[in-house]
Design a protein around this motif. Structure first.
Motif, PDB file in Angstrom:
ATOM      1  N   ASP A  39      69.312 -81.838  10.865  1.00  0.00           N
ATOM      2  CA  ASP A  39      70.469 -82.348  11.509  1.00  0.00           C
ATOM      3  C   ASP A  39      71.134 -81.229  12.175  1.00  0.00           C
ATOM      4  O   ASP A  39      71.959 -80.499  11.624  1.00  0.00           O
ATOM      5  CB  ASP A  39      71.196 -83.073  10.252  1.00  0.00           C
ATOM      6  CG  ASP A  39      72.343 -83.842  11.113  1.00  0.00           C
ATOM      7  OD1 ASP A  39      72.982 -83.508  12.043  1.00  0.00           O
ATOM      8  OD2 ASP A  39      72.701 -84.886  10.523  1.00  0.00           O
ATOM      9  N   LYS A  40      70.959 -81.290  13.691  1.00  0.00           N
ATOM     10  CA  LYS A  40      71.680 -80.335  14.343  1.00  0.00           C
ATOM     11  C   LYS A  40      73.230 -80.516  14.471  1.00  0.00           C
ATOM     12  O   LYS A  40      73.914 -79.536  14.260  1.00  0.00           O
ATOM     13  CB  LYS A  40      71.261 -80.528  15.888  1.00  0.00           C
ATOM     14  CG  LYS A  40      69.955 -80.105  15.945  1.00  0.00           C
ATOM     15  CD  LYS A  40      69.391 -80.401  17.637  1.00  0.00           C
ATOM     16  CE  LYS A  40      67.995 -79.926  17.311  1.00  0.00           C
ATOM     17  NZ  LYS A  40      67.482 -80.310  18.856  1.00  0.00           N
ATOM     18  N   THR A  41      73.817 -81.653  14.055  1.00  0.00           N
ATOM     19  CA  THR A  41      75.274 -81.737  14.098  1.00  0.00           C
ATOM     20  C   THR A  41      75.776 -81.163  12.670  1.00  0.00           C
ATOM     21  O   THR A  41      76.860 -80.655  12.636  1.00  0.00           O
ATOM     22  CB  THR A  41      75.665 -83.357  14.306  1.00  0.00           C
ATOM     23  OG1 THR A  41      75.018 -83.797  15.334  1.00  0.00           O
ATOM     24  CG2 THR A  41      77.246 -83.451  14.232  1.00  0.00           C
ATOM     25  N   ALA A  42      75.022 -81.635  11.721  1.00  0.00           N
ATOM     26  CA  ALA A  42      75.666 -81.157  10.411  1.00  0.00           C
ATOM     27  C   ALA A  42      75.007 -79.635   9.988  1.00  0.00           C
ATOM     28  O   ALA A  42      75.299 -79.139   9.108  1.00  0.00           O
ATOM     29  CB  ALA A  42      75.119 -82.123   9.288  1.00  0.00           C
ATOM     30  N   LYS A  43      74.236 -79.018  10.999  1.00  0.00           N
ATOM     31  CA  LYS A  43      73.600 -77.678  10.696  1.00  0.00           C
ATOM     32  C   LYS A  43      72.765 -77.598   9.491  1.00  0.00           C
ATOM     33  O   LYS A  43      73.133 -76.665   8.754  1.00  0.00           O
ATOM     34  CB  LYS A  43      74.580 -76.868  11.082  1.00  0.00           C
ATOM     35  CG  LYS A  43      75.126 -76.917  12.427  1.00  0.00           C
ATOM     36  CD  LYS A  43      76.347 -75.750  12.422  1.00  0.00           C
ATOM     37  CE  LYS A  43      76.830 -75.581  14.128  1.00  0.00           C
ATOM     38  NZ  LYS A  43      77.984 -75.128  14.174  1.00  0.00           N
ATOM     39  N   VAL A  44      72.230 -78.903   9.321  1.00  0.00           N
ATOM     40  CA  VAL A  44      71.389 -78.808   7.898  1.00  0.00           C
ATOM     41  C   VAL A  44      69.876 -78.964   8.578  1.00  0.00           C
ATOM     42  O   VAL A  44      69.338 -79.512   9.302  1.00  0.00           O
ATOM     43  CB  VAL A  44      71.484 -80.148   7.243  1.00  0.00           C
ATOM     44  CG1 VAL A  44      70.641 -80.398   5.913  1.00  0.00           C
ATOM     45  CG2 VAL A  44      73.114 -79.946   6.541  1.00  0.00           C
ATOM     46  N   THR A  45      68.835 -78.078   7.741  1.00  0.00           N
ATOM     47  CA  THR A  45      67.486 -77.942   7.910  1.00  0.00           C
ATOM     48  C   THR A  45      67.043 -77.905   6.426  1.00  0.00           C
ATOM     49  O   THR A  45      67.443 -77.278   5.498  1.00  0.00           O
ATOM     50  CB  THR A  45      66.906 -76.753   8.727  1.00  0.00           C
ATOM     51  OG1 THR A  45      67.277 -75.718   8.032  1.00  0.00           O
ATOM     52  CG2 THR A  45      67.316 -76.918  10.015  1.00  0.00           C
ATOM     53  N   THR A  46      65.774 -78.944   6.259  1.00  0.00           N
ATOM     54  CA  THR A  46      65.360 -78.881   4.840  1.00  0.00           C
ATOM     55  C   THR A  46      64.017 -79.589   4.708  1.00  0.00           C
ATOM     56  O   THR A  46      63.585 -80.092   5.934  1.00  0.00           O
ATOM     57  CB  THR A  46      66.446 -79.405   3.742  1.00  0.00           C
ATOM     58  OG1 THR A  46      65.872 -79.439   2.488  1.00  0.00           O
ATOM     59  CG2 THR A  46      66.650 -81.257   4.165  1.00  0.00           C
ATOM     60  N   LYS A  47      63.336 -79.543   3.490  1.00  0.00           N
ATOM     61  CA  LYS A  47      62.039 -80.268   3.508  1.00  0.00           C
ATOM     62  C   LYS A  47      62.135 -81.431   2.638  1.00  0.00           C
ATOM     63  O   LYS A  47      63.034 -81.282   1.710  1.00  0.00           O
ATOM     64  CB  LYS A  47      61.002 -79.399   2.769  1.00  0.00           C
ATOM     65  CG  LYS A  47      60.419 -78.376   3.747  1.00  0.00           C
ATOM     66  CD  LYS A  47      59.026 -78.176   3.391  1.00  0.00           C
ATOM     67  CE  LYS A  47      58.351 -76.998   4.449  1.00  0.00           C
ATOM     68  NZ  LYS A  47      57.888 -77.744   5.725  1.00  0.00           N
ATOM     69  N   LEU A  48      61.698 -82.541   3.013  1.00  0.00           N
ATOM     70  CA  LEU A  48      62.038 -83.831   2.085  1.00  0.00           C
ATOM     71  C   LEU A  48      60.655 -84.379   1.826  1.00  0.00           C
ATOM     72  O   LEU A  48      59.578 -84.067   2.499  1.00  0.00           O
ATOM     73  CB  LEU A  48      62.562 -84.938   3.198  1.00  0.00           C
ATOM     74  CG  LEU A  48      63.858 -84.651   3.735  1.00  0.00           C
ATOM     75  CD1 LEU A  48      64.325 -85.727   4.775  1.00  0.00           C
ATOM     76  CD2 LEU A  48      64.833 -84.312   2.775  1.00  0.00           C
ATOM     77  N   GLU A  49      60.441 -84.819   0.673  1.00  0.00           N
ATOM     78  CA  GLU A  49      59.102 -85.553   0.104  1.00  0.00           C
ATOM     79  C   GLU A  49      59.835 -87.183   0.174  1.00  0.00           C
ATOM     80  O   GLU A  49      60.792 -87.484  -0.401  1.00  0.00           O
ATOM     81  CB  GLU A  49      59.036 -85.325  -1.181  1.00  0.00           C
ATOM     82  CG  GLU A  49      57.644 -86.015  -1.629  1.00  0.00           C
ATOM     83  CD  GLU A  49      57.621 -85.763  -3.270  1.00  0.00           C
ATOM     84  OE1 GLU A  49      56.685 -84.911  -3.465  1.00  0.00           O
ATOM     85  OE2 GLU A  49      58.094 -86.674  -4.047  1.00  0.00           O
ATOM     86  N   ILE A  50      58.904 -87.741   1.106  1.00  0.00           N
ATOM     87  CA  ILE A  50      59.269 -89.144   1.515  1.00  0.00           C
ATOM     88  C   ILE A  50      58.261 -90.108   0.981  1.00  0.00           C
ATOM     89  O   ILE A  50      56.984 -89.847   1.287  1.00  0.00           O
ATOM     90  CB  ILE A  50      59.774 -89.634   2.940  1.00  0.00           C
ATOM     91  CG1 ILE A  50      60.911 -88.552   3.527  1.00  0.00           C
ATOM     92  CG2 ILE A  50      60.019 -91.087   3.281  1.00  0.00           C
ATOM     93  CD1 ILE A  50      61.022 -88.680   4.882  1.00  0.00           C
ATOM     94  N   THR A  51      58.488 -91.140   0.136  1.00  0.00           N
ATOM     95  CA  THR A  51      57.546 -91.996  -0.188  1.00  0.00           C
ATOM     96  C   THR A  51      58.162 -93.558   0.380  1.00  0.00           C
ATOM     97  O   THR A  51      58.920 -93.897   0.239  1.00  0.00           O
ATOM     98  CB  THR A  51      57.443 -92.233  -1.529  1.00  0.00           C
ATOM     99  OG1 THR A  51      57.070 -90.877  -2.071  1.00  0.00           O
ATOM    100  CG2 THR A  51      56.191 -93.203  -2.053  1.00  0.00           C
ATOM    101  N   VAL A  52      57.346 -94.103   1.243  1.00  0.00           N
ATOM    102  CA  VAL A  52      57.490 -95.455   1.745  1.00  0.00           C
ATOM    103  C   VAL A  52      56.869 -96.420   0.529  1.00  0.00           C
ATOM    104  O   VAL A  52      55.766 -96.244   0.364  1.00  0.00           O
ATOM    105  CB  VAL A  52      56.884 -95.875   2.974  1.00  0.00           C
ATOM    106  CG1 VAL A  52      57.074 -97.155   3.380  1.00  0.00           C
ATOM    107  CG2 VAL A  52      57.383 -94.726   4.188  1.00  0.00           C
TER     108      VAL A  52
END
Length: 172
Positions: A39-52
């Protein structure tokens, strides 16, 4: 993106046809995929584990029964995409909306449009709250995407740089 009533809006395009784009990771609904999130606005980078965890066909009646206005969907069908997102990185997800990168394709390959709502959540599909989601924490939620058809083919999670590319996709 917070859930609720209000106006219908769209991101991305509803045009296009043919096959669903290939994703770097393709899994079945209910299986996790790891993606990069920025998220460039919040200056956040991370890895996510997503399960639909599911895709349910909705209806305009769901909104009217809940006394919510979504405007004119133009004959499009609302789809409820349920998910679990786990933060694998060190950055907190406050003031971010990782659920905004979900896309849905129908069986003709047409991309759905995100339905943004603003005041109160729809009981059948409530957005997750990401504020303070620290490393190892997870949240469950639902996002609403409208499609020209009523048969979903795949859910995708877009690329960091190119929203036309998918990092991950989920199918039945």
């Amino acid at each position: 993106a917070a859930g609720g009533a209000g106006t219908a809006g769209a991101t991305g395009g509803g045009a296009g046809g043919g096959a669903v784009p290939a994703a770097a990771t393709s899994v079945k609904i209910g299986q996790p995929a790891t993606v990069d999130f920025a998220d460039k606005t919040a200056k956040v980078t991370t890895k996510l584990e997503i399960t639909v965890t599911g895709v349910e066909v909705g209806s305009v009646q769901d909104f009217t029964a809940a006394k919510l206005s979504i405007g004119d969907l133009g004959g499009r069908t609302p789809m409820y995409v349920s998910y679990t997102i786990k933060n694998l990185g060190d950055a907190s997800l406050s003031f971010t909306a990782p659920d905004a990168k979900f896309v849905l394709f129908d069986t003709t390959g047409k991309k759905g449009l995100n339905v943004f709502t603003a005041a109160a959540p729809l009981p059948k599909c409530t957005s997750a709250k990401f504020q303070g989601l620290a490393k190892g924490a997870e949240v469950k939620g639902c996002t609403i995407i409208s499609t020209p058809g009523n048969t979903p083919a795949a859910v995708g999670y877009t690329d960091l740089v190119d929203p036309l590319k998918l990092q991950a996709s989920w199918t039945k």
